[in-house]
Scaffold this motif. Sequence first.
Motif, PDB file in Angstrom:
ATOM      1  N   ASN A  72       8.056  -2.461  10.391  1.00  0.00           N
ATOM      2  CA  ASN A  72       8.261  -1.592   9.849  1.00  0.00           C
ATOM      3  C   ASN A  72       9.700  -1.857   9.705  1.00  0.00           C
ATOM      4  O   ASN A  72      10.607  -0.500  10.153  1.00  0.00           O
ATOM      5  N   ASP A 129      -0.478   3.628  11.878  1.00  0.00           N
ATOM      6  CA  ASP A 129       0.259   1.880  12.574  1.00  0.00           C
ATOM      7  C   ASP A 129      -0.491   0.924  12.257  1.00  0.00           C
ATOM      8  O   ASP A 129      -2.119   0.963  12.505  1.00  0.00           O
ATOM      9  N   PHE A 167      13.482  -1.183  11.345  1.00  0.00           N
ATOM     10  CA  PHE A 167      14.015   0.376  11.880  1.00  0.00           C
ATOM     11  C   PHE A 167      13.406   1.349  11.640  1.00  0.00           C
ATOM     12  O   PHE A 167      13.708   2.450  12.642  1.00  0.00           O
ATOM     13  N   GLU A 168      13.062   1.698  10.857  1.00  0.00           N
ATOM     14  CA  GLU A 168      12.668   2.431   9.623  1.00  0.00           C
ATOM     15  C   GLU A 168      10.883   2.815  10.825  1.00  0.00           C
ATOM     16  O   GLU A 168      10.605   3.829  11.026  1.00  0.00           O
ATOM     17  N   GLY A 169      10.161   1.848  11.362  1.00  0.00           N
ATOM     18  CA  GLY A 169       9.325   2.825  12.517  1.00  0.00           C
ATOM     19  C   GLY A 169       9.232   1.726  13.710  1.00  0.00           C
ATOM     20  O   GLY A 169       8.712   1.953  14.791  1.00  0.00           O
ATOM     21  N   ASP A 170       9.859   1.282  14.475  1.00  0.00           N
ATOM     22  CA  ASP A 170      11.222   1.353  16.157  1.00  0.00           C
ATOM     23  C   ASP A 170      11.509   2.412  16.313  1.00  0.00           C
ATOM     24  O   ASP A 170      12.240   2.717  16.496  1.00  0.00           O
ATOM     25  N   ASP A 171      10.624   3.142  16.977  1.00  0.00           N
ATOM     26  CA  ASP A 171      11.194   5.013  17.600  1.00  0.00           C
ATOM     27  C   ASP A 171      10.421   4.862  19.381  1.00  0.00           C
ATOM     28  O   ASP A 171      10.468   5.636  19.801  1.00  0.00           O
ATOM     29  N   GLU A 202       6.440   0.384  15.304  1.00  0.00           N
ATOM     30  CA  GLU A 202       5.251   0.175  14.487  1.00  0.00           C
ATOM     31  C   GLU A 202       5.229  -1.423  13.808  1.00  0.00           C
ATOM     32  O   GLU A 202       6.606  -1.828  13.468  1.00  0.00           O
ATOM     33  N   ASN A 210       2.619   7.708  15.222  1.00  0.00           N
ATOM     34  CA  ASN A 210       2.398   7.402  13.630  1.00  0.00           C
ATOM     35  C   ASN A 210       0.517   6.687  13.583  1.00  0.00           C
ATOM     36  O   ASN A 210       0.318   4.987  14.089  1.00  0.00           O
TER      37      ASN A 210
END
Length: 383
Positions: free
Chosen positions: A70, A98, A72-76, A67, A95
């Motif tokens: 975002n 995004d 770390f919170e949005g890095d998958d 994302e 998500n």
Amino acid sequence: MFIIKNANILTMTGKNREGEDILVKDGKIAEIGPNLTTPQGTKEIDASGKTVMPGMIDPHTHLGVFEEGNAFEGDDVNELTGPITPELRALDAINPFDVGLRDARTKGITSVITGPGSGNVIGGQSYAIKTKGEIADEMLMKEEPVGLKAAFGENPKRIYSSQKKSPSTRMATASLMRKAFFEAKEYQRKLEEADDDKSVDLDFKKEVLRKALNNELTVRAHAHRADDIMTAIRISKEFGFTLSIEHCTEGHKVAKQLKEHDIPAVVGPSMTARSKVELQERSFETPKALYDEGVKFAITTDHPVIPIYTLPICAALAVKEGLPKEEALKAITINAAEIAGIDDKVGTLEEGKDADILVFDGDPLSVESNLDYIFISGEEVTS
């Protein structure tokens, strides 16, 4: 239901239509032709002097999985705890909110392939999605994944050498990939020879690799450098899986080999800095070289490496370097759809296909043109 009247239609089928109409019903293209009758109560859009084309497609992104803004919170995008992770599914990380997906749909990119990154030798499974929706499952164009991410070159060896693990060389990357497919092939042999399903323990990872071996999943191989491209081809021939080369930065050096082995390429991101050695020869001339050799190719932004809304600009820059305009448009529509395996639904304007439709007030590849209308599955996009 709505009808677009008097449009100059770029069908992307090889036959364009001037001053014709498109009738849309139940999210599908119901009819295309001259002087169609407008059904009673149907919204009519006058497209006189305007250009209509299919929604654009980016066949290699990380939208919703990596994302924007975002951290770390949005890095998958990369599960960097082991180099072989075929069991991972991008669907479980998408998500729909995004902001990159909003940018995509409001700029005419109506469908994309999104998936894992290139940190692992085998990174997981990619999915085809529409860029409009609030539930990831409902955005899917196919319930099953459309690709298995693999990676060659700098990324896996840089990441795992820093962890004092294998791979730390290109040799080890290739070896780990061979080992994974060799074990999956042996696993498949045991299943086929087993007297009953219980005599072989099911293996979650190997079940995914079996699909690739059976050509139910295309192996989408991250490879920039020419030697890495050839290693990917070599391994695909050893195990017989279907391959596409993703990025293909030095594809101009091995275009003949790509054609010989009938392997498509997804080229890009080319509008980026030479941030690592693999990108030293990145150029908008590569699409033209692939076209000249007869290689099927598409163009990608690799979002968020470069923003998704630059997709038509990348196509235009390839035109500037000699690629015919029709081929540039194909690279972000029908070619992308065919390489992604979604051409039964999108990529062209034909009766029965999804009504992913763009209405431009000028040349679709000009930065001065505006999008007057965007439709995804027959629904108008406003935000």
